[in-house]
Motif scaffolding. Structure first.
Motif, PDB file in Angstrom:
ATOM      1  N   ALA A   1      33.117  -1.926  14.725  1.00 40.06           N
ATOM      2  CA  ALA A   1      31.930  -1.249  14.207  1.00 40.06           C
ATOM      3  C   ALA A   1      32.155   0.253  14.071  1.00 40.06           C
ATOM      4  N   PHE A   2      33.037   0.803  14.882  1.00 45.88           N
ATOM      5  CA  PHE A   2      33.234   2.246  14.887  1.00 45.88           C
ATOM      6  C   PHE A   2      34.567   2.666  14.275  1.00 45.88           C
ATOM      7  N   ASN A   3      35.076   1.893  13.324  1.00 45.95           N
ATOM      8  CA  ASN A   3      36.294   2.301  12.626  1.00 45.95           C
ATOM      9  C   ASN A   3      36.090   3.600  11.849  1.00 45.95           C
ATOM     10  N   TRP A   4      34.852   3.886  11.513  1.00 46.78           N
ATOM     11  CA  TRP A   4      34.577   5.113  10.761  1.00 46.78           C
ATOM     12  C   TRP A   4      34.771   6.352  11.623  1.00 46.78           C
ATOM     13  N   PHE A   5      34.895   6.208  12.951  1.00 48.45           N
ATOM     14  CA  PHE A   5      35.162   7.361  13.815  1.00 48.45           C
ATOM     15  C   PHE A   5      36.433   8.078  13.384  1.00 48.45           C
ATOM     16  N   ILE A   6      37.459   7.314  13.024  1.00 46.38           N
ATOM     17  CA  ILE A   6      38.730   7.913  12.632  1.00 46.38           C
ATOM     18  C   ILE A   6      38.559   8.707  11.339  1.00 46.38           C
ATOM     19  N   ARG A   7      37.912   8.110  10.345  1.00 45.02           N
ATOM     20  CA  ARG A   7      37.739   8.798   9.061  1.00 45.02           C
ATOM     21  C   ARG A   7      36.913  10.072   9.218  1.00 45.02           C
TER      22      ARG A   7
ATOM     23  N   PHE B   1      36.241  15.981   9.893  1.00 41.78           N
ATOM     24  CA  PHE B   1      35.756  17.145  10.624  1.00 41.78           C
ATOM     25  C   PHE B   1      36.897  18.092  10.972  1.00 41.78           C
ATOM     26  N   ILE B   2      38.034  17.544  11.377  1.00 41.47           N
ATOM     27  CA  ILE B   2      39.171  18.394  11.723  1.00 41.47           C
ATOM     28  C   ILE B   2      39.667  19.148  10.492  1.00 41.47           C
ATOM     29  N   VAL B   3      39.780  18.471   9.360  1.00 40.86           N
ATOM     30  CA  VAL B   3      40.245  19.131   8.132  1.00 40.86           C
ATOM     31  C   VAL B   3      39.253  20.205   7.701  1.00 40.86           C
ATOM     32  N   THR B   4      37.954  19.919   7.798  1.00 41.87           N
ATOM     33  CA  THR B   4      36.955  20.926   7.443  1.00 41.87           C
ATOM     34  C   THR B   4      37.072  22.146   8.345  1.00 41.87           C
ATOM     35  N   GLY B   5      37.256  21.922   9.643  1.00 41.89           N
ATOM     36  CA  GLY B   5      37.425  23.044  10.565  1.00 41.89           C
ATOM     37  C   GLY B   5      38.664  23.859  10.262  1.00 41.89           C
ATOM     38  N   ILE B   6      39.756  23.197   9.908  1.00 45.72           N
ATOM     39  CA  ILE B   6      40.989  23.920   9.583  1.00 45.72           C
ATOM     40  C   ILE B   6      40.816  24.730   8.304  1.00 45.72           C
ATOM     41  N   VAL B   7      40.149  24.146   7.310  1.00 50.39           N
ATOM     42  CA  VAL B   7      39.925  24.871   6.048  1.00 50.39           C
ATOM     43  C   VAL B   7      39.049  26.097   6.285  1.00 50.39           C
ATOM     44  N   LEU B   8      37.999  25.947   7.078  1.00 52.12           N
ATOM     45  CA  LEU B   8      37.159  27.104   7.390  1.00 52.12           C
ATOM     46  C   LEU B   8      37.946  28.167   8.145  1.00 52.12           C
ATOM     47  N   PHE B   9      38.786  27.728   9.076  1.00 53.06           N
ATOM     48  CA  PHE B   9      39.591  28.682   9.843  1.00 53.06           C
ATOM     49  C   PHE B   9      40.592  29.407   8.941  1.00 53.06           C
ATOM     50  N   MET B  10      41.174  28.673   7.981  1.00 55.34           N
ATOM     51  CA  MET B  10      42.131  29.309   7.066  1.00 55.34           C
ATOM     52  C   MET B  10      41.437  30.264   6.092  1.00 55.34           C
TER      53      MET B  10
ATOM     54  N   ILE C   1      34.261  18.431  17.224  1.00 55.50           N
ATOM     55  CA  ILE C   1      33.601  17.148  16.942  1.00 55.50           C
ATOM     56  C   ILE C   1      34.624  16.126  16.465  1.00 55.50           C
ATOM     57  N   GLY C   2      35.542  16.541  15.595  1.00 59.05           N
ATOM     58  CA  GLY C   2      36.570  15.622  15.108  1.00 59.05           C
ATOM     59  C   GLY C   2      37.460  15.104  16.221  1.00 59.05           C
ATOM     60  N   ILE C   3      37.887  15.993  17.088  1.00 58.81           N
ATOM     61  CA  ILE C   3      38.737  15.577  18.211  1.00 58.81           C
ATOM     62  C   ILE C   3      37.963  14.654  19.138  1.00 58.81           C
ATOM     63  N   MET C   4      36.686  14.958  19.373  1.00 54.77           N
ATOM     64  CA  MET C   4      35.859  14.119  20.237  1.00 54.77           C
ATOM     65  C   MET C   4      35.705  12.711  19.657  1.00 54.77           C
TER      66      MET C   4
ATOM     67  N   MET D   1      37.012   9.288  21.426  1.00 56.68           N
ATOM     68  CA  MET D   1      36.098   8.179  21.705  1.00 56.68           C
ATOM     69  C   MET D   1      36.620   6.882  21.103  1.00 56.68           C
ATOM     70  N   TYR D   2      37.161   6.950  19.878  1.00 55.27           N
ATOM     71  CA  TYR D   2      37.726   5.744  19.263  1.00 55.27           C
ATOM     72  C   TYR D   2      38.921   5.237  20.063  1.00 55.27           C
TER      73      TYR D   2
END
Length: 83
Positions: free
Chosen positions: A9-15, A20-29, A57-60, A64-65
């Motif tokens: 049910a929570f396979n979407w956690f990975i996606r 979230f991680i990519v968005t954070g990296i783009v904002l940081f860059m 949030i992405g790492i969390m 969790m997954y």
């Protein structure tokens, strides 16, 4: 508890976690370019804060997954040993 059903049910956690991680990296860059374009330090601090929050949030979500995945593997092993 049925951890494997929960894992499916929570396979979407990975996606979403990777998103979230990519968005954070783009904002940081984007921070150096924002420093050149914006004179407001509040917006720069807010962008930095949002990038850290998104990466957190992405790492969390991924952690969790992985916990649910580990519990599912353990559940499968105990089912095999009970049979």
């Amino acid at each position: 508890m049925r951890w494997c059903a929960l894992k499916n049910a929570f396979n979407w956690f990975i996606r979403y976690g990777i998103g979230f991680i990519v968005t954070g990296i783009v904002l940081f860059m984007a921070l150096p370019y924002l420093k050149l374009a914006l004179s407001s330090s509040i917006l720069i601090i807010a962008t930095y804060t949002y990038s850290v929050i998104f990466m957190g949030i992405g790492i969390m979500l991924i952690i969790m997954y992985l916990i649910i995945y580990t519990l599912c593997i353990r559940e499968k092993k105990t089912e095999v040993s009970l049979k």
